[in-house]
Structures are given as C-alpha cells and as structure tokens.
Motif scaffolding. Structure first.
Motif, PDB file in Angstrom:
ATOM      1  N   PRO A 173       0.828  -1.222   0.000  1.00 18.35           N
ATOM      2  CA  PRO A 173       0.000   0.000   0.000  1.00 18.35           C
ATOM      3  C   PRO A 173       0.854   1.261   0.000  1.00 18.35           C
ATOM      4  N   PRO A 174       0.618   2.180  -0.931  1.00 20.87           N
ATOM      5  CA  PRO A 174       1.480   3.368  -1.055  1.00 20.87           C
ATOM      6  C   PRO A 174       1.078   4.481  -0.095  1.00 20.87           C
ATOM      7  N   ASP A 175       2.001   5.404   0.153  1.00 17.00           N
ATOM      8  CA  ASP A 175       1.696   6.602   0.937  1.00 17.00           C
ATOM      9  C   ASP A 175       0.602   7.399   0.229  1.00 17.00           C
ATOM     10  N   ASN A 176      -0.281   8.022   1.013  1.00 20.35           N
ATOM     11  CA  ASN A 176      -1.349   8.823   0.424  1.00 20.35           C
ATOM     12  C   ASN A 176      -1.874   9.832   1.428  1.00 20.35           C
ATOM     13  N   GLU A 177      -2.613  10.810   0.938  1.00 24.10           N
ATOM     14  CA  GLU A 177      -3.171  11.859   1.775  1.00 24.10           C
ATOM     15  C   GLU A 177      -4.619  12.127   1.380  1.00 24.10           C
ATOM     16  N   PHE A 178      -5.387  12.614   2.371  1.00 29.44           N
ATOM     17  CA  PHE A 178      -6.768  13.026   2.110  1.00 29.44           C
ATOM     18  C   PHE A 178      -7.042  14.291   2.908  1.00 29.44           C
ATOM     19  N   HIS A 179      -7.625  15.297   2.258  1.00 27.48           N
ATOM     20  CA  HIS A 179      -7.966  16.563   2.900  1.00 27.48           C
ATOM     21  C   HIS A 179      -9.411  16.909   2.546  1.00 27.48           C
ATOM     22  N   GLN A 180     -10.160  17.382   3.538  1.00 22.85           N
ATOM     23  CA  GLN A 180     -11.569  17.693   3.313  1.00 22.85           C
ATOM     24  C   GLN A 180     -11.979  18.925   4.115  1.00 22.85           C
ATOM     25  N   ILE A 181     -12.754  19.786   3.478  1.00 21.04           N
ATOM     26  CA  ILE A 181     -13.351  20.953   4.132  1.00 21.04           C
ATOM     27  C   ILE A 181     -14.861  20.760   4.134  1.00 21.04           C
ATOM     28  N   GLN A 182     -15.480  20.995   5.293  1.00 26.65           N
ATOM     29  CA  GLN A 182     -16.904  20.727   5.446  1.00 26.65           C
ATOM     30  C   GLN A 182     -17.599  21.930   6.072  1.00 26.65           C
ATOM     31  N   ALA A 183     -18.816  22.182   5.621  1.00 23.77           N
ATOM     32  CA  ALA A 183     -19.668  23.216   6.211  1.00 23.77           C
ATOM     33  C   ALA A 183     -21.050  22.619   6.476  1.00 23.77           C
ATOM     34  N   SER A 184     -21.569  22.838   7.678  1.00 24.84           N
ATOM     35  CA  SER A 184     -22.886  22.337   8.055  1.00 24.84           C
ATOM     36  C   SER A 184     -23.691  23.481   8.636  1.00 24.84           C
ATOM     37  N   ALA A 185     -24.988  23.499   8.327  1.00 23.68           N
ATOM     38  CA  ALA A 185     -25.857  24.555   8.838  1.00 23.68           C
ATOM     39  C   ALA A 185     -27.227  23.976   9.138  1.00 23.68           C
TER      40      ALA A 185
END
Length: 695
Positions: free
Chosen positions: A282-294
């Motif tokens: 399994p290779p190195d990896n990244e995940f980034h997420q921006i979330q807005a809830s109202a």
C-alpha cells in the motif's frame, strides 16, 4: 448532575413540607441538623480501582482476537476510574483506564472548565490476531529468502521437512489522540484534535509465476496521522459548523520481494527473469476535506439542515519495476481524486398528527488520475499486451421522501419513497436507477401488544445493454451481469410484536424477509433470499432474580449461473447459509446488598452448503460447519461499603470444519506452496479474580 439535582430538589421539597407541618403543630422547626443522606453535591472527588489476575488455560489466536487473551497463562487485571469537580470554579477532570494488563488496553482522560474549555487525551491498543498455525519456509521481512537448494518443480518435491517454521499472523494498532475545545463566546465553540496511529505486524498475501503460486507473509508497518479542526456556532434558530479533516498515511515498506520456490535451473533457462518476484505494498497517500454544516429552525415544527464537503485524495509514490530484473516505467502514477458531498434535510410536523421528511444526498468521486499506457509482464515471467490504467469514478444522487400520520390513538402509519441514481465511469453500464416504495404501520392491541409491520419493494434498472470495457483484457463474457449493475427487483417485509405479558414478563418477536430477483441476468447472480426470525423474553422472577432468553434463526440463499465455455450457461450453483443463535442469562441477588450472582450461556451454530450442477454426477462440496458455545459465571461480594471481591469464570468452545482449509498443508497442492493454515478449533477456560476499591 441531573440525578444529583433531582435528589437535591426532592430533599428540599421534603424538608419544606415537613417544616410547614411542624409550623402548624408546634411552630418553627430547627433545621440546622437536617441532612440529605443520598444527595451528591459538587466539589467532590471519587475513584474506583480494580486489581487482580486472570488465568487462561490454552493458547488460541482466534479466542484472543481483539481481546488480548491469545496466550495461555496469567494476566494482570488493572482497571480504574477517577473524577473530580470543583464546587465553585466549574473545573473538572475524569480518567478511565481498562485492561491495563492486556494488549487491548485503553486510557481516556478529560478535563477542563465547564462552559470555558475542555482537554482530551486517549490511548488505545487494538490487537487483531489472525492465526498462530501458519507454516512457511520463507525467511525475512520485505525480502523473503529460501534455504539453498529449495527450488523444485512441485511442492511435493520441495525439501519442506526441516525447513518449515511456524509464524503468528496478526496486527496491533496503537492510537494516541489529543484534543482541545474552547468557548470564547457563549455562541461559539472551537475544537482541534489530533490522532497518531501505528499498525505493526503481518498479514497473508500470495505471489505467482504463471500457474505456480506461493502464499507469503506480508509485513505491516503503517503510520496514520489525522487532524480535525472545527468552529461551531449555536444560536437560538441558526446553527453553523465549519470543519477541516486531514489524513496522512505512510507505509514504511515500499514493496515485498520473494524468492521463487519453483525456480529450478530448467525453469530459469526458459524464464531468466523469474528468480524472484515483487509485489507493491500500500502506497503513501493523503486526504484533505473541508466541510460546512448549517441548520435552521424555521418554526417550532419545521427544521432544515444542510451539509457540504469538498475533499481531495492524492498518491504520488514512485512506481516499481515491472519485475525484479525488468526495468519499470519510472516516475509516479500521480494519483488524485476529488470528492464532493452534499446532504439536505427538511423535517416538519405539519400538524399534531402528521410529520413530513425529505432528504437529498449527492456524492461524487471524480478520479483525476492521468491515463498512461504501461507494459505488462505476466507474473514477472514474460511480456504481455500493454494496458492503460482505468481511473474509476462514481456519482450518486439519492432522494428520500417520507411521512407518518397518526390515524387513530393506537394506530400510526408511514409511507415513503427512495430514489437512487448512480453514474459510473469504466463500467459495463453507465447509469443505474433504483426506486423503492415502502409502507409501515404501528398499532397497539389490547393495551399490551405493540405491533409493527413494514413492506417495501424496490426496482433497479440500468441505462441499457451491457458494453464490454475496452481496457479489460481478456474481455468478460458478454452475457455476464454484475450483481451491482444488473436489473433487479427486491421485495422486503418485516413484522415485530412487543408484548407486555405482565408487569414482570415482556416478550419481543420479529421476522424479516427479503428476495432479490435478477430476471435479465443470464450469467451471474440470478436470485437471492434472506429470512430472519428472532425473539427474546425478559422475566423478573422475584425481587432478587431476573431471567432473559433470546434466539435467532437466519437463512441466506442465492443462485448463480456460469459458463466454462465463455458462452451460454453450462453450470449453476446454489448457496445456502444457516445461522442459529440461542442464549439465556440469569441475575440473582443471593444476599441483599451483599452478594450478587449471574450466569450467561449462548450457543451459535452455522452451516454453509454449496451445491453445483454441471451435468456431471459426483459428490458435491462438503458442508462447512462452525459452532461456538460460551458460558460465563460471575459473582460480586461486598466486604465493605467500598470494597468488593469479584470472581468470574468463562468457558468457550469453538469448532470449524471447512473443506477449503482442512488438510490443505503446505504440499497438499502441487503448484501452491500454502501456509497450511487450518480452521480454528479451541476450548478455553478463563478464571478471573479481582478486588475493587472505591474511595
């Protein structure tokens, strides 16, 4: 806090009523010596410590999976909790620790000042034991070697005697998390948390050279870091949350190489690049997420919420060679994918009798990985036709509409419809649509029986005829229909009855069934059925004794058709799994406020049968059987108000008969050098003695 406040209020009301009565009879009462014996006030410290020992009779990876009791012998028992709350400042802290003597230990701590800030700390270890009876001639970690002169044409000719050693297969996770949240203003809260996780150990894998295969031990050395940050606003009608989530995965091992156990001089003369094989890990990896809830409360009856999240996944590890002796393409695949998720919800109590709900979700995974043409080597032996990588993606839209209405005082009905549309890239069909309609009724009969009935029907259809995917070589049978893409109808029904036989006896009965039909499928899954029957009984025999019983029966059936000749069906298979579960338990206060006794017993049996019809008479596959029996006895004796002696006995027996593993030792198959893992079978006795002290 809620309980303490209620007790305090009751104490005050009792005192006030008593004082009023005394005033009427004798005049004012002297309350200076009055006490609330059961009230717990703030400004207190409390703690519990449990220490002792556990003895395990036998070694078993299956029994110890996730619990840490995988070895025979003694274990230390260490559990504890502590809490403190200031009477005046609102500061508090609490600590919980469990299984400190086991590999499944955990510690959680929390502290802060109420209404101002909060600090968090947690640590967990999670063992996952797979087997302790694997055998292999390979030595090493990421580079597996064999003893000199080991290679042979078949496993039967390999010098296995004296060259095999037993290895444990399993992993252990260690997680450390810290977090902080603070409320600088009454309506806003900010939070940040970080978690560091390591995962070490081994797992099973396999590598092949054309038709010759070897099962291998793959090293696991992973590191994952995660971070969460958020800002939350909570108003009277309007709520808002902005958040960020990030994850970074690192694998300290890039690849696994292994010596070819079939690499005889004749073999190497024909395939000179096949002395060893290579697998990417399994290779190195990244995940980034921006979330807005109202969320917004339009009225007391109507509320709406919205969530939106945008994410990005990346993977840029270097590509390996095509083989250990064959140069690779170089560079990186430059893998990347974007995610976009939306969820909208609206709920309204239109009247006192009617409520309506609507939910819409959109999920999009857009794979932006560039396409390239790659050379192909057939299991590191010889070149094949070049191939292009296929960046699979999926887009899904779902709409759920429902409403419920109280028809009569004892009758409530609900209706709903679900719509699901999915669009895929590089699939045999581009789009599928599924519509589900359902109805539910709940009623109370004769003030003692609550009855619930639910029916549903779903129909899934695709965008048209199946088209072969150009990038897949060799192509699939054009008559094949993958079960997740094929046209399907699904009918489900469930019924549940909750019966209050008396104040001491309650009974719950339930049944669920579903049937899937793939009427347009020629090759593939054609039918599936599932039936579940369950029930439980709770009984208070006396004030000191209570009993509970529970049972469950489940059947899962499926049919599939296949073709050996890459044409119309020439064989079919029927699969049937049956699971039966039964249990009972008893709790008894042998000596009131002094000695408590209890017992739990459960039995689980499962059977799996595969029957194949290929037009040739002969014995079918043997039945797969598993059984699990468990008995737990426990006792708690209070020596003093704050000291208790605890004793537990746990017996568990597990047995599995699986023709796919039974007798498949390393040399059982001429062209498969197996690990020889046999089905798990064990019977284990566990005795546990401890002392619990409260202060």
């Amino acid at each position: 806090m809620k309980t303490s406040n209620q007790l305090l209020l009751l104490g005050m009301l009792s005192a006030l009523s008593t004082a009023a009565l005394a005033d009427d009879v004798k005049g004012a009462a002297d309350t200076s010596q009055w006490k609330c014996e059961s009230c717990k006030f703030e400004g207190s410290f409390s703690a519990t410590v449990e220490v002792g020992a556990t003895s395990v009779s036998d070694q078993s990876a299956k029994f110890g999976d996730f619990t840490g009791l995988n070895k025979d012998g003694g274990y230390f028992i260490g559990n504890g909790s502590a809490s403190y709350r200031s009477k005046d400042s609102g500061e508090y802290w609490k600590l919980n620790a469990s299984n400190l003597g086991l590999d499944s230990r955990s510690i959680d701590a929390e502290g802060g000042k109420q209404g101002n800030y909060k600090l968090l700390l947690n640590y967990d270890e999670i063992p996952h034991y797979i087997t302790d009876n694997a055998q292999t001639p390979f030595n090493g970690g990421t580079s597996l070697t064999l003893p000199p002169g080991f290679a042979a044409d078949t496993t039967g000719a390999m010098p296995l005697a004296g060259n095999m050693h037993t290895v444990d297969i399993g992993t252990e996770r260690k997680r450390l998390g810290v977090g902080v949240s603070w409320l600088p203003h009454s309506d806003w809260e900010y939070a940040v948390s970080f978690r560091h996780e390591t995962k070490d150990g081994t797992k099973r894998t396999a590598g092949s050279f054309f038709v010759d295969t070897a099962q291998l031990i793959e090293p696991v050395d992973y590191v994952t870091d995660q971070i969460d940050a958020s800002a939350t606003y909570s108003g009277k009608k309007f709520q808002l949350k902005l958040a960020y989530y990030g994850s970074k995965f690192r694998n300290n091992d890039e690849s696994l190489t292994w010596a070819n156990p079939y690499a005889t001089p004749v073999f190497l003369a024909t395939f000179p690049n096949s002395a060893s094989g290579q697998l990417a890990l399994p290779p190195d990896n990244e995940f980034h997420q921006i979330q807005a809830s109202a969320g917004y409360q339009f009225t007391e009856r109507t509320r709406a919420t919205a969530d939106i999240a945008v994410g990005r996944m990346t993977q840029d590890s270097s590509l390996l060679q095509y083989g250990t002796a064959v140069p690779g393409p170089g560079g990186s695949v430059n893998g990347r994918a974007k995610t976009f998720d939306v969820a909208l919800k609206l709920s309204s109590a239109v009247t006192d009798k009617m409520r309506l709900n609507a939910v819409y979700t959109h999920n999009d995974r857009d794979n932006d990985t560039p396409q390239s043409l790659y050379s192909v080597y057939v299991t590191d032996m010889f070149p094949g036709a070049p191939r292009t990588n296929l960046p699979y993606g999926i887009k899904q839209d779902k709409l759920k509409l429902s409403g419920d209405y109280r028809v009569l005082e004892n009758l409530r009905g609900a209706l709903g419809a679900d719509f699901d549309s999915r669009e895929r890239t590089y699939a045999e069909v581009n789009k599928t649509h599924e519509n589900i309609v359902w109805g539910k009724a709940t009623t109370r009969l004769v003030d003692m029986v609550d009855l619930t009935l639910k029916l549903a029907r779903g129909e899934r259809s695709n965008s048209g005829s199946f088209q072969p995917i150009a990038g897949i070589t060799p192509p699939e049978n054009p008559l094949l229909r993958r079960y997740n893409l094929a046209n399907r109808t699904r009918d489900t029904a469930s019924v549940r009855a909750d019966i209050a036989v008396s104040e001491r006896i309650s009974v719950s009965l339930g049944a669920d069934s579903s049937e899937d039909k793939y009427s347009d499928t020629t090759i593939g899954l054609t039918n599936g059925k599932e039936f579940d029957l369950n029930g439980d009984i709770s009984m208070v025999v006396t004030e000191q004794t209570s009993l509970h019983f529970f049972a469950n029966h489940q059947e899962i059936k499926s049919k599939q058709a296949g073709s050996q000749a890459f044409a119309t069906p020439d064989w079919s298979a029927n699969n049937k799994d049956t699971i039966d579960f039964f249990g009972l338990g008893i709790k008894h206060a042998a000596i009131k406020d002094k000695l408590d006794l209890g017992a739990d017993y459960s039995i689980t049996h499962s059977h799996s049968k595969i029957s194949v019809d290929n037009g040739i008479s002969g014995p079918g596959f043997p039945q797969i059987n598993t059984s699990l029996d468990s008995l737990k006895l426990y006792a708690a004796y209070r020596l003093q108000e704050n000291i208790s002696l605890l004793a537990d006995y746990w017996y568990e027996r597990y047995s599995s008969k699986d023709w796919m593993l039974d007798g498949v030792f390393p040399s059982a198959i001429p062209n498969v050098l197996a690990l020889g893992i046999q089905p798990s079978r064990y019977h284990v006795d566990v005795v546990r003695l401890s002392v619990k002290y409260k202060f």
